[in-house]
Motif scaffolding. Structure first.
Motif, PDB file in Angstrom:
ATOM      1  N   GLU A  87     -14.999-133.164 -28.749  1.00  0.00           N
ATOM      2  CA  GLU A  87     -14.982-133.921 -27.502  1.00  0.00           C
ATOM      3  C   GLU A  87     -15.788-133.211 -26.411  1.00  0.00           C
ATOM      4  OE1 GLU A  87     -11.402-136.209 -25.461  1.00  0.00           O
ATOM      5  OE2 GLU A  87     -11.315-134.065 -24.999  1.00  0.00           O
ATOM      6  N   LYS A  88     -15.662-131.890 -26.320  1.00  0.00           N
ATOM      7  CA  LYS A  88     -16.371-131.137 -25.284  1.00  0.00           C
ATOM      8  C   LYS A  88     -17.884-131.191 -25.486  1.00  0.00           C
ATOM      9  CE  LYS A  88     -15.415-126.828 -27.789  1.00  0.00           C
ATOM     10  NZ  LYS A  88     -14.666-125.546 -27.737  1.00  0.00           N
TER      11      LYS A  88
ATOM     12  N   VAL B 226     -19.008-134.540 -24.051  1.00  0.00           N
ATOM     13  CA  VAL B 226     -18.985-134.490 -22.586  1.00  0.00           C
ATOM     14  C   VAL B 226     -20.172-133.689 -22.055  1.00  0.00           C
ATOM     15  CG1 VAL B 226     -17.708-133.664 -20.575  1.00  0.00           C
ATOM     16  CG2 VAL B 226     -16.487-134.791 -22.445  1.00  0.00           C
TER      17      VAL B 226
ATOM     18  N   ALA C 206     -23.369-135.749 -22.422  1.00  0.00           N
ATOM     19  CA  ALA C 206     -23.414-136.815 -21.420  1.00  0.00           C
ATOM     20  C   ALA C 206     -23.715-136.246 -20.038  1.00  0.00           C
ATOM     21  CB  ALA C 206     -22.094-137.576 -21.404  1.00  0.00           C
ATOM     22  N   TYR C 207     -23.153-135.074 -19.746  1.00  0.00           N
ATOM     23  CA  TYR C 207     -23.360-134.454 -18.433  1.00  0.00           C
ATOM     24  C   TYR C 207     -24.829-134.046 -18.246  1.00  0.00           C
ATOM     25  CZ  TYR C 207     -23.100-131.058 -14.627  1.00  0.00           C
ATOM     26  OH  TYR C 207     -23.312-130.364 -13.460  1.00  0.00           O
TER      27      TYR C 207
ATOM     28  N   LYS D 218     -27.123-136.880 -17.976  1.00  0.00           N
ATOM     29  CA  LYS D 218     -26.785-137.724 -16.824  1.00  0.00           C
ATOM     30  C   LYS D 218     -26.391-139.139 -17.259  1.00  0.00           C
ATOM     31  CE  LYS D 218     -29.545-135.233 -13.388  1.00  0.00           C
ATOM     32  NZ  LYS D 218     -29.647-134.014 -14.226  1.00  0.00           N
TER      33      LYS D 218
ATOM     34  N   ASP E 267     -23.449-142.021 -17.888  1.00  0.00           N
ATOM     35  CA  ASP E 267     -22.158-142.396 -17.315  1.00  0.00           C
ATOM     36  C   ASP E 267     -21.071-142.287 -18.376  1.00  0.00           C
ATOM     37  OD1 ASP E 267     -23.268-142.980 -14.851  1.00  0.00           O
ATOM     38  OD2 ASP E 267     -23.683-145.068 -15.382  1.00  0.00           O
ATOM     39  N   TYR E 268     -19.957-141.702 -18.023  1.00  0.00           N
ATOM     40  CA  TYR E 268     -18.830-141.610 -18.946  1.00  0.00           C
ATOM     41  C   TYR E 268     -17.542-141.502 -18.146  1.00  0.00           C
ATOM     42  CZ  TYR E 268     -18.847-136.576 -17.900  1.00  0.00           C
ATOM     43  OH  TYR E 268     -18.800-135.367 -17.265  1.00  0.00           O
ATOM     44  N   PHE E 269     -16.447-141.879 -18.791  1.00  0.00           N
ATOM     45  CA  PHE E 269     -15.138-141.818 -18.150  1.00  0.00           C
ATOM     46  C   PHE E 269     -14.579-140.412 -18.291  1.00  0.00           C
ATOM     47  CE2 PHE E 269     -15.521-146.357 -19.176  1.00  0.00           C
ATOM     48  CZ  PHE E 269     -15.222-146.913 -17.945  1.00  0.00           C
ATOM     49  N   SER E 270     -14.272-139.789 -17.177  1.00  0.00           N
ATOM     50  CA  SER E 270     -13.748-138.428 -17.203  1.00  0.00           C
ATOM     51  C   SER E 270     -12.273-138.363 -16.846  1.00  0.00           C
ATOM     52  CB  SER E 270     -14.543-137.539 -16.235  1.00  0.00           C
ATOM     53  OG  SER E 270     -14.470-138.056 -14.915  1.00  0.00           O
ATOM     54  N   THR E 271     -11.656-139.519 -16.619  1.00  0.00           N
ATOM     55  CA  THR E 271     -10.241-139.548 -16.271  1.00  0.00           C
ATOM     56  C   THR E 271      -9.441-140.204 -17.391  1.00  0.00           C
ATOM     57  OG1 THR E 271     -10.550-141.655 -15.099  1.00  0.00           O
ATOM     58  CG2 THR E 271     -10.686-139.632 -13.800  1.00  0.00           C
ATOM     59  N   GLU E 272      -8.229-139.733 -17.585  1.00  0.00           N
ATOM     60  CA  GLU E 272      -7.363-140.289 -18.616  1.00  0.00           C
ATOM     61  C   GLU E 272      -6.543-141.439 -18.061  1.00  0.00           C
ATOM     62  OE1 GLU E 272      -6.096-137.075 -21.867  1.00  0.00           O
ATOM     63  OE2 GLU E 272      -5.210-136.724 -19.920  1.00  0.00           O
TER      64      GLU E 272
END
Length: 228
Positions: free
Chosen positions: A87-88, A91, A94-95, A98, A100-105
């Motif tokens: 998963e990391k 992330v 994606a970072y 640049k 777009d991705y959901f970073s909140t649960e």
């Protein structure tokens, strides 16, 4: 989901969301004429699922949850191209790209059963970095004895969706919500035809996932239905 959580409490809400979401993906892909469905499950997700199925004693799901492709015998196979990707890593990619991705649960996930499995996997990874892949490998090497009777895939008598029971999970969950018995679909007797007596109407899955929260909306969920 807010309305559903009001009915069932802080536990088991992921069951409702997961079932409705999976059916929405499958049925939506069918409407679009797709011949395969790719999901974003990563190595962390699969390791958590292996652990959950083991703790629940769910032999049927444990035997197939590590497969990259499932449902090949059906009209819409599913595949998990990120099975071995942490998963990391996703992330970080994606970072730096640049994207777009959901970073909140989900606000309800901390109280879900999976949340405890996720934390346990993270603790294992801190001690042994390969723990996630090791758990996946254990799931891959799992074998079912020839004497074990596995559930046979069929179709739901109500909606025609794939099911190993007379009624699919979504129909049972919706029936429980309609009757004011939200625990009906998550009880051990959920496959019993005796408990599923009321007919299920036809509507939209968005009625379940996005209940109207305007003032005056009844607290109880009634006549919720699903159709695609």
């Amino acid at each position: 989901m807010d309305e559903i959580v009001q009915e069932i409490g802080q536990k088991n809400n992921c069951t409702f969301c997961g079932v409705f979401r999976r059916q929405a993906l499958d049925r939506g892909a069918t409407v679009m004429g797709a011949n395969k469905l790719a999901t974003g499950h990563n190595a962390d997700d699969i390791a958590e699922t292996v652990l959950l199925n083991l703790l629940r004693g769910d032999i049927a799901r444990l035997s197939r949850c590590t497969l990259i492709t499932t449902g090949e015998e059906g009209a819409l196979p599913r595949c998990k191209p990120f099975k071995y990707t942490y998963e990391k890593e996703i992330v970080m990619y994606a970072y730096f790209k640049k994207l777009d991705y959901f970073s909140t649960e989900c606000v309800y996930s901390p109280n879900a059963y999976r949340g405890f499995a996720r934390q346990f996997i993270k603790d294992l990874e801190a001690v042994r970095p390969r723990a996630i892949l090791d758990v996946i490998k254990s799931g891959e090497d799992f074998r079912i004895g020839p004497a074990v009777k596995m559930p046979e895939q069929g179709v739901c008598e109500r909606c025609g969706y794939i099911s190993s029971q007379k009624w699919c999970k979504a129909c049972v969950l919706l029936d429980g919500l309609n009757r004011g018995l939200p625990s009906l679909g998550i009880s051990r007797s959920r496959g019993s035809k005796k408990q599923v007596q009321q007919p299920l109407s036809v509507g939209s899955v968005t009625d379940v996932l996005h209940q109207n929260t305007e003032k005056g909306t009844p607290k109880k969920i009634r006549n919720v239905s699903i159709d695609f």
